[in-house]
Design an enzyme around this catalytic site. Structure first.
Site, PDB file in Angstrom:
ATOM      1  N   GLY A  31      41.617  50.538  43.204  1.00  0.00           N
ATOM      2  CA  GLY A  31      41.263  51.235  41.961  1.00  0.00           C
ATOM      3  C   GLY A  31      42.139  52.462  41.728  1.00  0.00           C
ATOM      4  O   GLY A  31      42.959  52.840  42.578  1.00  0.00           O
ATOM      5  N   TYR A  75      36.917  33.436  48.174  1.00  0.00           N
ATOM      6  CA  TYR A  75      36.505  34.430  47.178  1.00  0.00           C
ATOM      7  C   TYR A  75      35.229  33.955  46.474  1.00  0.00           C
ATOM      8  O   TYR A  75      34.225  34.683  46.440  1.00  0.00           O
ATOM      9  CB  TYR A  75      37.642  34.653  46.172  1.00  0.00           C
ATOM     10  CG  TYR A  75      37.202  35.374  44.929  1.00  0.00           C
ATOM     11  CD1 TYR A  75      36.756  36.689  44.988  1.00  0.00           C
ATOM     12  CD2 TYR A  75      37.207  34.733  43.684  1.00  0.00           C
ATOM     13  CE1 TYR A  75      36.328  37.347  43.847  1.00  0.00           C
ATOM     14  CE2 TYR A  75      36.789  35.381  42.545  1.00  0.00           C
ATOM     15  CZ  TYR A  75      36.342  36.687  42.630  1.00  0.00           C
ATOM     16  OH  TYR A  75      35.916  37.325  41.498  1.00  0.00           O
TER      17      TYR A  75
HETATM   18  C1  UD1 Z   1      40.684  33.343  39.102  1.00  0.00           C
HETATM   19  C2  UD1 Z   1      39.332  32.863  39.496  1.00  0.00           C
HETATM   20  C3  UD1 Z   1      38.267  33.704  38.866  1.00  0.00           C
HETATM   21  C4  UD1 Z   1      38.441  35.117  39.315  1.00  0.00           C
HETATM   22  C5  UD1 Z   1      39.817  35.579  38.903  1.00  0.00           C
HETATM   23  C6  UD1 Z   1      39.959  36.962  39.504  1.00  0.00           C
HETATM   24  C7  UD1 Z   1      39.169  30.484  39.978  1.00  0.00           C
HETATM   25  C8  UD1 Z   1      38.976  29.142  39.412  1.00  0.00           C
HETATM   26  N1  UD1 Z   1      39.174  31.487  39.095  1.00  0.00           N
HETATM   27  O1  UD1 Z   1      40.889  33.053  37.733  1.00  0.00           O
HETATM   28  O2  UD1 Z   1      36.998  33.289  39.273  1.00  0.00           O
HETATM   29  O3  UD1 Z   1      37.455  35.922  38.756  1.00  0.00           O
HETATM   30  O4  UD1 Z   1      40.818  34.703  39.419  1.00  0.00           O
HETATM   31  O5  UD1 Z   1      41.119  37.201  40.112  1.00  0.00           O
HETATM   32  O6  UD1 Z   1      39.318  30.630  41.164  1.00  0.00           O
HETATM   33  N2  UD1 Z   1      48.843  31.038  35.398  1.00  0.00           N
HETATM   34  C9  UD1 Z   1      50.145  30.627  35.206  1.00  0.00           C
HETATM   35  N3  UD1 Z   1      51.156  31.484  35.579  1.00  0.00           N
HETATM   36  C10 UD1 Z   1      50.919  32.714  36.129  1.00  0.00           C
HETATM   37  C11 UD1 Z   1      49.577  33.127  36.312  1.00  0.00           C
HETATM   38  C12 UD1 Z   1      48.556  32.264  35.938  1.00  0.00           C
HETATM   39  O7  UD1 Z   1      50.412  29.530  34.728  1.00  0.00           O
HETATM   40  O8  UD1 Z   1      51.878  33.420  36.453  1.00  0.00           O
HETATM   41  C13 UD1 Z   1      47.742  30.149  34.992  1.00  0.00           C
HETATM   42  C14 UD1 Z   1      46.850  29.726  36.151  1.00  0.00           C
HETATM   43  O9  UD1 Z   1      47.316  28.537  36.729  1.00  0.00           O
HETATM   44  C15 UD1 Z   1      45.512  29.540  35.449  1.00  0.00           C
HETATM   45  C16 UD1 Z   1      45.560  30.502  34.269  1.00  0.00           C
HETATM   46  O10 UD1 Z   1      46.915  30.854  34.108  1.00  0.00           O
HETATM   47  O11 UD1 Z   1      45.407  28.236  34.944  1.00  0.00           O
HETATM   48  C17 UD1 Z   1      44.743  31.763  34.505  1.00  0.00           C
HETATM   49  O12 UD1 Z   1      45.088  32.304  35.783  1.00  0.00           O
HETATM   50  P1  UD1 Z   1      44.535  33.697  36.321  1.00  0.00           P
HETATM   51  O13 UD1 Z   1      44.704  34.706  35.263  1.00  0.00           O
HETATM   52  O14 UD1 Z   1      45.156  33.931  37.655  1.00  0.00           O
HETATM   53  O15 UD1 Z   1      42.968  33.464  36.489  1.00  0.00           O
HETATM   54  P2  UD1 Z   1      42.162  32.280  37.229  1.00  0.00           P
HETATM   55  O16 UD1 Z   1      42.919  31.752  38.376  1.00  0.00           O
HETATM   56  O17 UD1 Z   1      41.745  31.319  36.183  1.00  0.00           O
END
Ligand code: UD1
Length: 329
Positions: free
Chosen positions: A36, A141
């Site tokens: 934080g 997590y």
């Molecule tokens: C994850 C967790 C969620 C948690 C959050 C907190 C799961 C299913 N979800 O969310 O519960 O609260 O993290 O950290 O475990 N992506 C890309 N490129 C990137 C980054 C992300 O393509 O550089 C895509 C990922 O594959 C995903 C989407 O964007 O499909 C969202 O990713 P992200 O923002 O990391 O969140 P989650 O993984 O969905």
């Protein structure tokens, strides 16, 4: 009477403290500042720097403040890290919460609102996901958050500590005036990464997989604005204060957007090209996660204001463009 916010210097916690203070609540904050930022904490909150795993420290805060309830955000939350170092997650998230509950029991504080996650559901076959969808976490997590929920259920039964667990989908955006926002090191979340590319801080976005079983092949997520999310916490806090039973709610927007759709939306909002390239899938990413949040709307009276994903991205963009180095300035 005071609301104690655990993890009040983090991305979500700092927005909660800000909204609580703007609504005239007395607020005390505990944060160990490992992830934080002290600057993110509203100046009218009383800040105690320390760790929720340190029972004597937590007891000292409860002894100094007249606490009517707790809102708990203090946790490690990086999915990939949790797979590599599960004990860090069981220690910080589960053991930390256990200490908090012990102290709440000792000081007879009977309500806690806490951040849970869609990761408790794992990879359900059917979307939208309701609170009745079976939980089946696929990473430590999500498992740690589910363990926290279960611990609270038994503490309700034994000691009458009432809880509301809020299972977040993808939280995004920043306070409308851009004075506080998201600043993680390392950053793993989609929207801030896209905006870092827009700012020229990264060369391109890696799209993690385009061969998922979705319309355009990229993962679909449900994005909820940080201020809407915090509204639900305050409603949940008042719900418990009114004597209602423990409960669990999903917080999402009921609509899903693919990674490619988010990228397009961000290009429109920022007016920047934002180069992107398809990369391999990221381990453990479910293809689609969309919330049914009707229960929170019906029971808590929650009314999310940000129904347009571009507006969510716009608030994040205002923050990132204003503070390209986050709080480090
Ligand atoms: C994850 C967790 C969620 C948690 C959050 C907190 C799961 C299913 N979800 O969310 O519960 O609260 O993290 O950290 O475990 N992506 C890309 N490129 C990137 C980054 C992300 O393509 O550089 C895509 C990922 O594959 C995903 C989407 O964007 O499909 C969202 O990713 P992200 O923002 O990391 O969140 P989650 O993984 O969905």
């Amino acid at each position: 009477m005071t609301v104690l916010v655990l993890g009040g210097a983090g991305y979500i916690g700092s927005h909660a403290v800000d909204q609580l203070i703007n609504q005239e609540y007395q607020v005390a904050v505990i944060d160990n500042l490992l992830t934080g930022h002290q600057e993110a904490i509203h100046s009218k909150a009383r800040f105690y720097q320390g760790d929720i795993r340190d029972k004597e420290f937590v007891r000292s805060v409860f002894a100094q403040e007249s606490i009517e309830g707790v809102i708990h955000f203090a946790a490690s939350s990086i999915v990939g890290e949790s797979v590599e170092d599960p004990l860090k997650y069981f220690n910080n998230n589960v053991s930390g919460t256990e200490i908090v509950l012990e102290v709440m029991h000792e000081f007879e504080v009977k309500s806690i609102v806490f951040s849970s996650t869609a990761a408790t559901y794992g990879e359900p076959e059917d979307n939208p996901i309701t609170e009745m969808t079976p939980t089946n976490p696929k990473n430590p997590y999500g498992e740690s958050k589910l363990m926290m929920e279960k611990m609270m259920r038994w503490c309700d039964e034994a000691y009458g500590i009432k809880f509301v667990a809020l299972r977040y989908f993808n939280v995004a955006g920043a306070k409308t005036d851009a004075s506080i926002g998201e600043d993680h090191h390392p950053e793993t979340h989609l929207i801030p990464i896209i905006l870092e590319v827009a700012l020229g801080q990264r060369d391109q976005l890696a799209i993690f997989g385009d061969d998922y079983n979705t319309e355009d092949g990229t993962c679909v997520r449900d994005y909820v604005h940080i201020e809407d999310l915090i509204d639900a916490h305050i409603l949940a806090f008042e719900y418990l204060k009114a004597g209602n039973p423990s409960n669990i709610f999903n917080l999402g927007s009921n609509s899903g957007y693919s990674v490619k759709q988010m990228l397009e939306a961000a290009r429109e909002v920022t007016g920047k090209e934002i180069p992107a390239e398809v990369a391999p899938r990221r381990a453990g990413d479910p293809s689609t996660l969309v919330a049914a949040s009707d229960k929170a709307q019906k029971v808590l009276g929650w009314q999310p204001q940000y129904t347009d994903v571009k507006k969510i991205i716009e608030t994040a963009w205002n923050w990132h463009a204003n503070r390209p180095n986050g709080y480090q300035e």
